[in-house]
Design a protein around this motif. Structure first.
Motif, PDB file in Angstrom:
ATOM      1  N   GLN A  91       4.853   7.057   2.221  1.00 25.21           N
ATOM      2  CA  GLN A  91       3.590   7.442   1.813  1.00 25.21           C
ATOM      3  C   GLN A  91       2.663   6.377   1.180  1.00 25.21           C
ATOM      4  O   GLN A  91       3.277   5.555   0.579  1.00 25.21           O
ATOM      5  CB  GLN A  91       3.616   8.592   0.792  1.00 25.21           C
ATOM      6  N   LEU A  92       1.642   6.841   1.396  1.00 26.85           N
ATOM      7  CA  LEU A  92       0.421   5.842   0.899  1.00 26.85           C
ATOM      8  C   LEU A  92       0.485   5.938  -0.717  1.00 26.85           C
ATOM      9  O   LEU A  92       0.656   7.072  -1.230  1.00 26.85           O
ATOM     10  CB  LEU A  92      -0.914   5.994   1.240  1.00 26.85           C
ATOM     11  N   ASN A  93       0.543   4.887  -1.388  1.00 21.47           N
ATOM     12  CA  ASN A  93       0.630   4.750  -2.980  1.00 21.47           C
ATOM     13  C   ASN A  93      -0.843   5.210  -3.591  1.00 21.47           C
ATOM     14  O   ASN A  93      -1.699   4.378  -3.757  1.00 21.47           O
ATOM     15  CB  ASN A  93       0.831   3.353  -3.407  1.00 21.47           C
ATOM     16  N   GLN A  94      -0.924   6.602  -3.604  1.00 24.18           N
ATOM     17  CA  GLN A  94      -2.004   7.237  -4.131  1.00 24.18           C
ATOM     18  C   GLN A  94      -1.846   8.280  -5.075  1.00 24.18           C
ATOM     19  O   GLN A  94      -0.668   8.627  -5.182  1.00 24.18           O
ATOM     20  CB  GLN A  94      -3.070   7.730  -3.124  1.00 24.18           C
ATOM     21  N   SER A  96       0.875  -1.415   0.015  1.00 20.80           N
ATOM     22  CA  SER A  96      -0.026  -0.006  -0.216  1.00 20.80           C
ATOM     23  C   SER A  96       0.769   1.359   0.000  1.00 20.80           C
ATOM     24  O   SER A  96       0.164   2.452  -0.022  1.00 20.80           O
ATOM     25  CB  SER A  96      -1.015  -0.007   1.175  1.00 20.80           C
ATOM     26  N   ILE A  97       2.286   1.319  -0.062  1.00 17.43           N
ATOM     27  CA  ILE A  97       2.794   2.316   0.154  1.00 17.43           C
ATOM     28  C   ILE A  97       3.813   2.721  -1.007  1.00 17.43           C
ATOM     29  O   ILE A  97       3.971   1.618  -1.895  1.00 17.43           O
ATOM     30  CB  ILE A  97       3.912   2.328   1.449  1.00 17.43           C
ATOM     31  N   VAL A  98       4.438   3.794  -1.260  1.00 13.73           N
ATOM     32  CA  VAL A  98       5.346   3.939  -2.319  1.00 13.73           C
ATOM     33  C   VAL A  98       6.758   3.449  -2.060  1.00 13.73           C
ATOM     34  O   VAL A  98       7.320   3.732  -0.799  1.00 13.73           O
ATOM     35  CB  VAL A  98       5.573   5.457  -2.611  1.00 13.73           C
ATOM     36  N   PRO A  99       7.451   2.614  -2.638  1.00 15.21           N
ATOM     37  CA  PRO A  99       8.674   2.205  -2.232  1.00 15.21           C
ATOM     38  C   PRO A  99       9.565   3.177  -2.058  1.00 15.21           C
ATOM     39  O   PRO A  99       9.475   4.376  -2.669  1.00 15.21           O
ATOM     40  CB  PRO A  99       9.042   1.072  -3.716  1.00 15.21           C
ATOM     41  N   LYS A 100      10.508   2.979  -0.833  1.00 11.23           N
ATOM     42  CA  LYS A 100      11.242   4.167  -0.531  1.00 11.23           C
ATOM     43  C   LYS A 100      12.813   3.290  -0.323  1.00 11.23           C
ATOM     44  O   LYS A 100      12.984   2.439   0.378  1.00 11.23           O
ATOM     45  CB  LYS A 100      10.861   4.698   0.661  1.00 11.23           C
ATOM     46  N   THR A 101      13.842   4.245  -0.516  1.00 19.95           N
ATOM     47  CA  THR A 101      15.082   3.798  -0.330  1.00 19.95           C
ATOM     48  C   THR A 101      15.740   4.958   0.743  1.00 19.95           C
ATOM     49  O   THR A 101      15.758   6.159   0.471  1.00 19.95           O
ATOM     50  CB  THR A 101      15.907   3.943  -1.654  1.00 19.95           C
TER      51      THR A 101
END
Length: 983
Positions: free
Chosen positions: A174-177, A150-155
């Motif tokens: 962040q939510l993937n919206q 449900s989230i934006v992939p993050k590094t």
């Protein structure tokens, strides 16, 4: 893709570029969350020479709520501004690393997120409260990747101090919206030092509105955009313009860490000259059918086109690595409709109570027809998937993932009322798959991350073909062993043949790997060591039909029933070792990934094989020549074992009528046949190899990110059924004569043959007769986003050339005028095949309005160059097989010069094909415009729409090879819509 740089304004540069310049000037390095600085631009003059480092950093960071601390000598960390006491706590010496994953807006914990340390491959999963522990790490810089459904992939970049202590990471995601400032809806190219690949995430797949896994690959550089087609098989061959058996067979498919294999697929007709063909939809002897897999339950797809890690084996062209959705998520239901396809799917991620883990459920039903006006050719797909994840322990966690999947794929050609032959084909594949993986973060010195994978894949396959067989009344022999002058069975002049092929392929796959890191001097090594075992068998009943109603005969070559239970299993033992090392060389980043894979096919012992041993070294290297510029190259071998269809072909049966006494009275009839049986096994069959070479670069500029790769790939020993000089044989068949007719009973036959006929065999055998050469240049340029227009631009494409040729002679038996067997059979030279060349680009314009939660994209694809040439098409044979001597006579240059292919007297050893075969077929440039729109009406409701070839541009172009022939270029106009519901 909606991402990249902020507005293009005169005199401004990205904050990341400013930090790079400062670091180079002062001899320091900055570590920061990439998304933390994304979109921030600063005046270029603010980093002018002469300013002190502290003053410059304060000026750059303070207006954006950021601050900086010194983590190590020559290392600085950029982070959000925080109270003084929090900063002091973060500055304490650290080695034990833990953290918390929270949402940026609400600070709510993100449970069960997947966490991976990029440098070592160490992976874990966050707890229900969002906390995680990586354990004790050695000093250095690290990158942490966080992913969830449900989230934006993050590094997240961080450092570990040399001194003892703890470090705590507060990672905000962040939510993937679609209301985010940045949303990716295209593929992302690989990082430097890794295999050439494209990563495609769920958001991009949703925007593409893919109906199957085959559609997803359109986002890779050089791939053509096509309309979804589910009523025919969808094979994939990476970096190859036309899909053939070895190209698709060498493209591996991995789902959740385990391969999907087609090695035990035996759904083929089994005629002496048919090879791996079938009258119904089948991919026996070639690659996996990608339309069998829904794309709606996919979290990510990595398409590895370059030199893969040694972890991926039994491939030549590359690998498609799929990870299905996992994590807590609402019920999401999709309804997708096009003129030819109806699809409904649903996914749900459930957080089970009492720390019982996560359960993900996905369902899919798809129906497709080739023509919406008729329901003759259709395809139905049913998918049910369950995935359970459970974490045990905290300090040394064990992550256990279990997948249970069921797929039913049914393709059929129904009876057409206008088809007088009553043709009907049906192919059914019920697949059951169990896949369990255990990842244990043991954190021992040389066993940091242990991974065990067990997969069991079973299919119940059923193929059916029927057709009216017409002609004169003819005899049929049914002997399974060689016979001499045996009575036959007469079949009617017109009858309905019904043939079934029942297969039960079973694959068992077991893999154990160990990941750990070591340091030697200034170099960090990520070591991967592993072993695999796979066994693949087929216990189906095989090919069956009424022996008195056989399939249509092919000259004297006949069909026979066959059980697959008699075929041995295919076994393979593999070992591999790989080192991914990273260091600073002359002050710049140097990365090398080097490994070797050992495969033993049909092992008699660990180091002896019935089929062959293969050793596949592979290496990828990258080096930062200057700021933002990475030079990369690679070399490697990949090997593909032959499948059961090539290892164990059905014998060739030839039935010769040696006496034909046919009368109107059935009691007086006698027809005798001699059966000859030929073994088609090829004991010299070798393992197919692909040698890959690459050279490329990655250049990150303030206004664009550029990736380009030149490649050359040579596939040797490709598998193909061919007629060879060994299978071209003369056969002596005794002829018999009736001595006396007996009224009311069968005649008296002379037991002594009255003559001998000399005939030829024309069966095919499995060979290593295919050689493919693929070369080209593929590129990807991301121009970033213009904030004022809320629009981003990117272009990718490729120049590709594929050369496919046969390494064996081309043998043609041509009957003389009046029929019968010729005295000579022409043997033509090797190298018969074709060369294809194409250059195409795809410009993608993506418009994103976060306030409206809307993304619209226009893809403009141009095929600038499209050419085709036949090669190796000799009109005059190199020699001939003689019926008199049973040997091959090779022509001298003088003898060949005297042969005229237009003279019918030379018909046996010449081919009178037209001059057009020597012409190049080429086409003018062609344009294609595809439009897509994704709109989130609310958190519960979304809508998508697409229109392919929106301008209906299908020009009629003249063929440059065949006079007075015209072809309609481009794909057909197609549109579709999708509704997305979340509960």
């Amino acid at each position: 893709m909606v991402h990249g740089h902020a507005a293009w304004q005169q005199g401004e540069i990205p904050l990341s570029e400013a930090l790079n310049r400062l670091g180079n000037r002062h001899g320091v390095r900055f570590a920061y969350d990439r998304e933390l600085v994304a979109g921030i631009r600063v005046p270029e003059k603010s980093v002018a020479a002469g300013s002190s480092l502290d003053a410059t950093l304060e000026k750059l960071l303070a207006p954006h709520g950021l601050t900086c601390r010194k983590a190590l000598t020559a290392y600085y960390t950029i982070q959000r501004a925080a109270p003084a006491e929090s900063l002091a706590a973060r500055a304490q010496p650290a080695r034990r690393v833990s953290g918390t994953i929270r949402l940026q807006d609400t600070q709510a914990a993100v449970p069960y997120a997947s966490i991976q340390l990029m440098e070592s491959g160490l992976a874990t999963q966050a707890a229900q409260d969002g906390t995680f522990v990586l354990g004790v790490l050695r000093p250095g810089r690290y990158s942490l990747q966080v992913r969830s459904i449900s989230i934006v992939p993050k590094t997240w970049d961080f450092t570990v101090d040399e001194s003892a202590g703890d470090v705590h990471l507060d990672v905000e995601v962040q939510l993937n919206q679609l209301d985010l400032d940045e949303v990716r809806v295209t593929a992302q190219e690989q990082q430097a030092g890794e295999a050439t690949s494209s990563r495609i995430d769920a958001r991009a797949i949703e925007h593409l509105q893919a109906t199957s896994l085959a559609d997803v690959l359109q986002l890779t550089p050089g791939a053509l955009m096509t309309n979804p087609s589910l009523t025919s098989v969808n094979r994939v061959a990476l970096r190859q313009l036309s899909v053939d058996n070895i190209g698709s067979l060498g493209t591996g498919l991995y789902i959740n860490g385990a391969p999907v294999s087609n090695n035990a697929n035996m759904q083929l007709s089994g005629l002496p000259t048919s090879g791996v063909l079938g009258a119904y939809q089948t991919t026996a002897g070639s690659g996996v059918d990608f339309r069998h897999f829904s794309a709606d339950n996919i979290e990510s797809v990595e398409v590895i086109r370059g030199i893969p890690s040694v972890e991926y084996g039994d491939i030549t062209a590359g690998a498609v690595v799929v990870k299905t959705k996992t994590g807590k998520s609402p019920l999401q239901t999709k309804l997708r409709i096009t003129p030819n396809i109806f699809q409904v799917s649903g996914t749900k991620g459930i957080d089970l109570d009492r720390n019982a883990g996560l359960l993900n459920i996905d369902l899919d039903y798809t129906r497709a027809v080739s023509d919406q006006r008729f329901d003759v050719n259709s395809f139905d797909r049913y998918t049910v998937g369950l995935q359970h994840e459970k974490r045990f322990g905290h300090e040394r966690p064990l992550l256990l993932t279990t997948n249970l999947n069921y797929r039913a794929n049914i393709g059929q050609q129904k009876l057409d009322p206008d088809d007088e032959a009553e043709t009907r084909n049906y192919a059914r594949d019920y697949n059951y798959r169990f896949n369990m993986g255990a990842k244990w973060n043991s954190r021992y010195r040389f066993a940091e991350n242990i991974h065990v994978q067990l997969a069991v894949d079973y299919s119940d396959q059923y193929g059916y073909q029927q057709a009216l067989v017409g002609g004169n009344v003819f005899p049929v022999a049914t002997a399974m062993e060689p016979t001499e002058a045996v009575p036959t069975v007469l079949v009617p002049g017109l009858y309905l043949n019904q043939t079934t092929i029942e297969g039960q392929p079973l694959t068992v796959f077991l893999k154990v790997t160990n990941n750990f890191t070591v340091q030697t001097g200034g170099m960090t090594h990520r070591i991967l060591a592993g072993a695999e075992w796979r066994t693949e068998d087929n216990t189906g009943q095989g090919k069956q039909y009424d022996p008195t109603r056989p399939p249509r005969l092919n000259n004297s070559g006949s069909s026979r029933e066959r059980s697959y239970a008699e075929i041995p299993a295919l076994n393979m033992l593999s070992l591999y070792l790989e080192d991914r090392a990273e260091a600073r060389l002359w002050g710049r980043r140097f990365t090398v990934q080097a490994g070797v894979r050992f495969d033993n096919v049909q092992p008699e012992s660990p180091w002896q094989s019935e089929v062959g041993l293969s050793l596949s070294p592979r290496v990828n290297v990258s080096y930062a020549l200057f700021d933002g510029f990475q030079l990369r190259g690679g070399y490697g071998l990949a090997a593909k074992a032959p499948t059961l269809a090539y290892l164990y072909p059905q014998p060739a049966y030839y039935d010769y009528i040696v006496l034909n006494h046919y009368t109107d009275n059935p009691a007086e009839r006698l027809i005798l046949a001699t059966t000859r049986v030929f073994n088609r096994d090829e004991p010299q069959l070798k393992i197919a190899y692909n040698t890959k070479r690459e050279l490329g670069f990655a250049y990150d500029l303030p206004w664009a990110n550029i990736r380009a790769t030149a490649y050359h790939e040579l596939t040797r020993n490709g598998y193909e059924y061919m007629q060879t000089l060994a299978s071209l044989q003369r056969v002596f068949v005794n002829r018999y004569q009736v001595l006396a007719a007996n009224p009311g009973s069968q005649p008296t036959v002379n037991p002594v043959p009255v003559g001998v006929d000399t005939v030829y065999t024309d069966y095919t055998v499995p060979t290593n007769g295919r050689r493919n050469v693929n070369r080209g240049v593929e590129f990807d340029v991301d121009f970033g986003r213009i904030d004022a227009l809320r629009t981003s631009f990117m272009v990718n494409g490729a120049w590709m050339q594929s050369r496919t040729e046969s390494t064996g002679p081309y043998i043609v038996k041509q009957s003389p005028t009046g029929g019968g067997n010729p005295d000579r059979v022409g043997v033509y030279g090797t190298g018969r095949g074709n060369v294809q060349e194409r250059f195409n680009t795809t410009l993608r314009v993506i418009h994103h309005i976060p306030q409206f939660r809307l993304v619209a994209s226009l893809a403009i694809q141009t095929v600038w160059l499209d050419r085709h040439d036949y090669i190796g098409y000799d009109r005059i044979a190199q020699g001939y097989y003689s019926k008199q001597t049973g040997t091959v006579h090779w022509f001298s240059p003088a003898e060949r010069a005297q042969l005229d292919y237009m003279d019918l007297a030379n018909r046996e050893v010449t081919l009178a094909f037209t001059d057009e075969y020597f012409l190049t077929e080429s086409w003018k440039p062609n344009w294609l415009f595809n439009l897509r729109l994704t709109k989130e009406i609310s958190n519960q409701l979304g809508f998508s729409f697409f229109a392919n070839n929106v301008f209906m541009h299908n020009p009629l172009q003249q063929n440059t090879r065949w006079a007075n022939q015209y072809n309609r270029r481009g794909q057909d106009f197609l549109f579709g819509a999708e509704m997305n519901f979340r509960f």
